[in-house]
Design an enzyme around this catalytic site. Sequence first.
Site: not given
Length: 834
Positions: A365, A556-557, A562, A664, A668
Amino acid sequence: MNENIATEATELDNLMLIIKSFLEHMEYTLGKDKYTATKYDAFNALAYAVRDKLVERWLDTQQAYYNSDNKRIYYLSMEFLMGRALGNSLINLGILDDFREAMTSLGYDFEELFEEEQDAGLGNGGLGRLAACFLDSMATMSIPAYGYGIRYEYGIFRQKIVDGAQMELPDNWLRYRNPWELDRQEHLHPVKFYGRVITTVNKQGNVVKEWVDTEDVMAMAYDTPIPGYQNNTVNTMRLWSAKSSRDFDLKFFNEGNYIRAVEKKMQTETISKVLYPADNVIEGKELRFKQEYFLASATIHDVLYRFKKKHTDLKLLPEKVAIQLNDTHPALAIPELMRVLLDLENMEWDDAWKVTKKTFAYTNHTILPEALEQWPVWFFEQILPRHLQIVFDINTRFMEEVKERFPGDSDRLSRMSIVEEHWERKIRMAHLAIVGSHSVNGVAALHTEIIKNQLFRDFYEMYPERFNNKTNGITQRRWLKMANPPLADLISEYIGTGWTTDLYELEKLRAATKDPEFVPRWQAVKRANKERLAAYILKHNCIEVNVDSMFDCQVKRIHEYKRQLLNVLHVITMYNRIKENPAGEFVPRTFIFGGKAAPAYFTAKLIIRLINAVGSVVNNDPDVGDRMKVVFLANYSVSLAEDIFPASDLSEQISTAGTEASGTGNMKFALNGALTIGTLDGANIEIMEEVGKENIFIFGLTAAEVNNLRKKGYNPRDYYNRQPELKKTLDMIAGGFFTPNAPDLFRPIVDILLNQGDYYMLLADYASYVACQEEVSKVYLDQDEWARRAILNTAGMGKFSSDRTIAEYAREIWGISPMNITPGAGSRQPGETF
Ligand code: IMP
């Protein structure tokens, strides 16, 4: 006429049965009456009434699995981020409207009852939610599947924002009750720890290893039924809870120290107490290692128990069982299966190894080095002495194989070894997982290429046939049908309901872009969803946002890779532009952030404070007015996500290229008609391929360019010095503009960018990001063009259903075909117990 009366009578009967079931649960299960029943009781009685429906189908399904003796798939995951179950169960069972009518006739506000349910938050982020989406897809496709995990007493912490900073509160989700689970006291397995290994020779002259003097913890099963979508299949998610064993520590007991003996027993139950709250990073704690083995051992025991109900020859195991490892977290199942086969079942090494390799498959992952699990040999040996011997034996044989394949290449041997020999000796769990599996997959095309050509290159050269890609997906039942009923209904009205089980049907929406009646309805749905989110923001953040502004979302986290910080740099840039030209034309935006930071992740927590500090300046500046608002939504969770995606206009997917394995959330958002601004990273690339380059906003360096720039030597200061807007933005952060009372608070953030090498290359991508955002604003000015592109995004999401992902796993890795479960497919008669 008579037929109509008959139908109405059946509907009435049905309604009465639901009401009866609800009232009986209220009285007999909960012991409540009209004087004492709370709203929470009403939710529970309702949940029990729904669970009854699940259990009927569950028994049928499980019997059918036994009777058919199909191959089963076991999905092992340390995380299952399920969220709420009520709405999903009602939708999947096809009984939502009946139950709404029944509850409404009793005077309840049906939707309000949903809010009473706690999220099952047994996961951190993408990896755990993927496991949850997979369970939904596997049940919907009638695949004989089981999710196996840990029943943490405390799930992911609840996040509160106090004075702009994250505070963590315990998520004691089991404090009251969990109406969905069934405890299985008969499934109580001892899991061993510590002790030592003794070697003896048996009567046949064979060497026998015995693991003795162990400390045992009992693993008790709790089952949660997982309904498929309107297909009568109900699968199982089995979560293990640690219970102390019955026998006392004799030492304390004999000393008369009864309380100490009981305490020692209680300590063993801490194994399943709490989920580790770090995402994409390992903590290397002893308790986490024990949790991983606890899951692995209890599950392997269960897998073999079920297999042995029908079979005796363990060599046939891979024909009946596939085990998918969700990252390396459950990879101790590999040496555990070997131990059971060798020591308890007396299998020869070669046979046991063949069976093991054929049974296991491993999903990687992440390529972030800090997330690759490595366990120090010294404590591996203390806690699992027999397993360490087995891992060493696996490695010795594996090293021989490498030597034979690549003679004289000693560097390669040390690179590939399962045992890291430099500094502290460690077991590399990814190497163990690759060597012990027949399949290794990445979760998006780019990610799989990086695995093959960089991270696991040596392994790819040795076993190319093992490597494959399975691009992640999401379940459209939860993320469109349940989360966004108005949009789901509009889509169904236009193209029918086939998309619920075949997401490629959404292609038919392309025609709708030319339908002058459809587009305004699409826009109206989005606006209504934005109004709902605006009301939520007003209630929880006391910020009034402009519903006509673009809802620009990054949820998101919180993680440096990110790049929430890059988003903040754009926010500040836009603020500066308004300040410099207060009368200018600006496309209004509401910047919405959400996400948890690992409690020990200093920089991520500082980024949350920065977002809130920028927000308090921007939101209160009269020059800005309602052209800009910055909102941080506390406690991002599955339930909050269900409110955000439907209301989003712009989806921020801006990780440094090559760092996000798939993502993901990106899927969405797009499914709910948001346009994406993103880098060529993870699944963004595949989203671009599906929706068309002209319908997505791409910026920044590619993964190859990131690598080249790193090799060439990247100097973030060059960008800082050359770009005045960037310089101003960073100087404001470093100089305390947003926190005059603590001017140095955010200096460490700027330090990372300017003085510590800016590893994630925010400054290199800044100019391209800001320019791309200008293009986004330009397109948003033309609301019809925006809607047209949004519809095309939804229309292009077919590929990203987790049904497609699961079909690929089933066909290419597991060798399992779907079954059709019809009521009574087992030998069970409805209502029959024995
Ligand atoms: P488990 O596999 O032990 O978790 O059992 C789950 C369910 O499978 C049981 O509640 C039964 O409905 C069904 N089941 C268990 N054993 C058998 C069997 O031998 N034949 C048919 N169904 C079974």
